[in-house]
Design a protein around this motif. Structure first.
Motif, PDB file in Angstrom:
ATOM      1  N   GLU A   1       0.828  -1.201   0.000  1.00  0.00           N
ATOM      2  CA  GLU A   1       0.000   0.000   0.000  1.00  0.00           C
ATOM      3  C   GLU A   1       0.868   1.260   0.000  1.00  0.00           C
ATOM      4  N   PHE A   2       1.928   1.247   0.780  1.00  0.00           N
ATOM      5  CA  PHE A   2       2.831   2.398   0.813  1.00  0.00           C
ATOM      6  C   PHE A   2       3.526   2.577  -0.529  1.00  0.00           C
ATOM      7  N   ASP A   3       3.934   1.480  -1.142  1.00  0.00           N
ATOM      8  CA  ASP A   3       4.587   1.552  -2.447  1.00  0.00           C
ATOM      9  C   ASP A   3       3.631   2.133  -3.495  1.00  0.00           C
ATOM     10  N   ASN A   4       2.375   1.703  -3.473  1.00  0.00           N
ATOM     11  CA  ASN A   4       1.368   2.256  -4.389  1.00  0.00           C
ATOM     12  C   ASN A   4       1.152   3.744  -4.119  1.00  0.00           C
ATOM     13  N   PHE A   5       1.093   4.124  -2.845  1.00  0.00           N
ATOM     14  CA  PHE A   5       0.930   5.530  -2.480  1.00  0.00           C
ATOM     15  C   PHE A   5       2.110   6.359  -3.000  1.00  0.00           C
ATOM     16  N   ARG A   6       3.314   5.840  -2.834  1.00  0.00           N
ATOM     17  CA  ARG A   6       4.516   6.548  -3.283  1.00  0.00           C
ATOM     18  C   ARG A   6       4.489   6.734  -4.802  1.00  0.00           C
ATOM     19  N   LYS A   7       4.135   5.687  -5.531  1.00  0.00           N
ATOM     20  CA  LYS A   7       4.075   5.774  -6.992  1.00  0.00           C
ATOM     21  C   LYS A   7       2.985   6.746  -7.442  1.00  0.00           C
ATOM     22  N   ARG A   8       1.815   6.670  -6.794  1.00  0.00           N
ATOM     23  CA  ARG A   8       0.712   7.566  -7.154  1.00  0.00           C
ATOM     24  C   ARG A   8       1.084   9.023  -6.884  1.00  0.00           C
ATOM     25  N   THR A   9       1.726   9.287  -5.748  1.00  0.00           N
ATOM     26  CA  THR A   9       2.135  10.636  -5.404  1.00  0.00           C
ATOM     27  C   THR A   9       3.173  11.150  -6.390  1.00  0.00           C
ATOM     28  N   LEU A  10       4.105  10.305  -6.767  1.00  0.00           N
ATOM     29  CA  LEU A  10       5.126  10.697  -7.733  1.00  0.00           C
ATOM     30  C   LEU A  10       4.497  11.020  -9.081  1.00  0.00           C
ATOM     31  N   LYS A  11       3.528  10.206  -9.506  1.00  0.00           N
ATOM     32  CA  LYS A  11       2.834  10.459 -10.774  1.00  0.00           C
ATOM     33  C   LYS A  11       2.062  11.768 -10.719  1.00  0.00           C
ATOM     34  N   GLU A  12       1.376  12.016  -9.591  1.00  0.00           N
ATOM     35  CA  GLU A  12       0.627  13.263  -9.439  1.00  0.00           C
ATOM     36  C   GLU A  12       1.558  14.469  -9.478  1.00  0.00           C
ATOM     37  N   LYS A  13       2.731  14.337  -8.866  1.00  0.00           N
ATOM     38  CA  LYS A  13       3.710  15.428  -8.908  1.00  0.00           C
ATOM     39  C   LYS A  13       4.156  15.701 -10.337  1.00  0.00           C
ATOM     40  N   MET A  14       4.440  14.620 -11.064  1.00  0.00           N
ATOM     41  CA  MET A  14       4.889  14.778 -12.451  1.00  0.00           C
ATOM     42  C   MET A  14       3.795  15.427 -13.295  1.00  0.00           C
ATOM     43  N   ASP A  15       2.542  15.009 -13.093  1.00  0.00           N
ATOM     44  CA  ASP A  15       1.423  15.612 -13.824  1.00  0.00           C
ATOM     45  C   ASP A  15       1.266  17.085 -13.465  1.00  0.00           C
ATOM     46  N   LEU A  16       1.434  17.398 -12.192  1.00  0.00           N
ATOM     47  CA  LEU A  16       1.315  18.779 -11.745  1.00  0.00           C
ATOM     48  C   LEU A  16       2.412  19.642 -12.344  1.00  0.00           C
ATOM     49  N   ILE A  17       3.608  19.116 -12.392  1.00  0.00           N
ATOM     50  CA  ILE A  17       4.722  19.859 -12.996  1.00  0.00           C
ATOM     51  C   ILE A  17       4.489  20.040 -14.485  1.00  0.00           C
ATOM     52  N   ALA A  18       4.030  18.976 -15.140  1.00  0.00           N
ATOM     53  CA  ALA A  18       3.821  19.034 -16.591  1.00  0.00           C
ATOM     54  C   ALA A  18       2.726  20.024 -16.975  1.00  0.00           C
ATOM     55  N   SER A  19       1.688  20.087 -16.175  1.00  0.00           N
ATOM     56  CA  SER A  19       0.575  20.970 -16.529  1.00  0.00           C
ATOM     57  C   SER A  19       0.358  22.044 -15.478  1.00  0.00           C
ATOM     58  N   GLY A  20       1.426  22.481 -14.850  1.00  0.00           N
ATOM     59  CA  GLY A  20       1.344  23.450 -13.761  1.00  0.00           C
ATOM     60  C   GLY A  20       0.729  24.773 -14.168  1.00  0.00           C
ATOM     61  N   GLY A  21       1.083  25.276 -15.340  1.00  0.00           N
ATOM     62  CA  GLY A  21       0.575  26.564 -15.765  1.00  0.00           C
ATOM     63  C   GLY A  21      -0.613  26.466 -16.694  1.00  0.00           C
ATOM     64  N   GLU A  22      -1.284  25.342 -16.687  1.00  0.00           N
ATOM     65  CA  GLU A  22      -2.390  25.110 -17.629  1.00  0.00           C
ATOM     66  C   GLU A  22      -3.466  26.186 -17.532  1.00  0.00           C
ATOM     67  N   ASP A  23      -3.860  26.548 -16.327  1.00  0.00           N
ATOM     68  CA  ASP A  23      -4.909  27.560 -16.163  1.00  0.00           C
ATOM     69  C   ASP A  23      -4.463  28.914 -16.715  1.00  0.00           C
ATOM     70  N   VAL A  24      -3.214  29.259 -16.445  1.00  0.00           N
ATOM     71  CA  VAL A  24      -2.687  30.541 -16.942  1.00  0.00           C
ATOM     72  C   VAL A  24      -2.647  30.536 -18.459  1.00  0.00           C
ATOM     73  N   ILE A  25      -2.196  29.441 -19.028  1.00  0.00           N
ATOM     74  CA  ILE A  25      -2.104  29.354 -20.489  1.00  0.00           C
ATOM     75  C   ILE A  25      -3.489  29.398 -21.113  1.00  0.00           C
ATOM     76  N   LYS A  26      -4.456  28.718 -20.483  1.00  0.00           N
ATOM     77  CA  LYS A  26      -5.833  28.763 -21.004  1.00  0.00           C
ATOM     78  C   LYS A  26      -6.369  30.193 -20.992  1.00  0.00           C
ATOM     79  N   ALA A  27      -5.994  30.972 -19.993  1.00  0.00           N
ATOM     80  CA  ALA A  27      -6.447  32.358 -19.909  1.00  0.00           C
ATOM     81  C   ALA A  27      -5.750  33.239 -20.952  1.00  0.00           C
ATOM     82  N   ILE A  28      -4.543  32.875 -21.354  1.00  0.00           N
ATOM     83  CA  ILE A  28      -3.766  33.682 -22.302  1.00  0.00           C
ATOM     84  C   ILE A  28      -4.141  33.379 -23.757  1.00  0.00           C
ATOM     85  N   ILE A  29      -4.602  32.199 -24.041  1.00  0.00           N
ATOM     86  CA  ILE A  29      -4.893  31.806 -25.426  1.00  0.00           C
ATOM     87  C   ILE A  29      -5.868  32.759 -26.126  1.00  0.00           C
TER      88      ILE A  29
END
Length: 193
Positions: free
Chosen positions: A67-95
């Protein structure tokens, strides 16, 4: 002599009394074996209980570890997704500003007395597009491509004579944009029918 007889009698009496007072221990082997069997059974049952408890704790540990290993992997994936699309809202407002630039360039195009202003707006527009491109934003190329609901939003259908143009994008009403592999805004298109 009497004294000696008396002493011998006393000694015999004492010996007899001690022997009578402390009887010879007798061991009942049947009782001893039964008691030992019960003790062995109790020890075996206790060992079984401890083994079951040990298995339960091992199972609990393995589940918790997984369970901890799954939590660690899920958290890491969420971090990567957040970094990848961190400015998505700002970019949507600028388009929409990009759309305004495109309309301004189209309005200024062809007017000779404002050629310098038009060139200035084009330079700002290009710089703006370069910044968006450096952040991973790319326009969706739709004109002349087959209609794809994953990238295009059909706002109208127009009859066409050419059979090859049926089901393809004839005009782009509003440009669509992607942020890396994610669609930020669908391209609004006119499709041939």
């Amino acid at each position: 002599m009497e004294n000696q007889e008396n002493h011998t009698e006393n000694q015999e009496f004492e010996n007899k009394t001690l022997d009578d007072a402390v009887p010879e221990p007798t061991i009942d082997t049947d009782t001893l074996t039964a008691d030992q069997d019960i003790a062995d059974m109790d020890a075996a049952q206790e060992a079984d209980k401890m083994a079951e408890a040990c298995k339960a704790w091992q199972d609990k540990y393995m589940r918790l570890s997984a369970e901890f290993d799954n939590f660690r992997k899920r958290t890491l994936k969420e971090k990567m997704d957040l970094i990848a699309s961190g400015g998505e809202d700002v970019i949507k407002a600028i388009i929409p500003v990009v759309d305004d630039f495109e309309r301004a360039i189209a309005a200024l195009d062809g007017k000779e007395h404002v050629a310098a202003e038009c060139e200035g707006v084009r330079l700002i527009y290009q710089k703006f597009l370069d910044i968006l491109k450096s952040k991973g934003v790319t326009p969706i190329d739709a004109l002349g491509k087959p209609m794809d609901v994953d990238f295009h939003d059909a706002v109208a259908k127009v009859p066409v004579d050419d059979a090859e143009k049926k089901g393809t994008v004839i005009d782009v009403v509003q440009t669509g944009y992607m942020l890396k592999d994610k669609v930020l805004r669908f391209a609004k298109v006119v499709v041939g029918e």
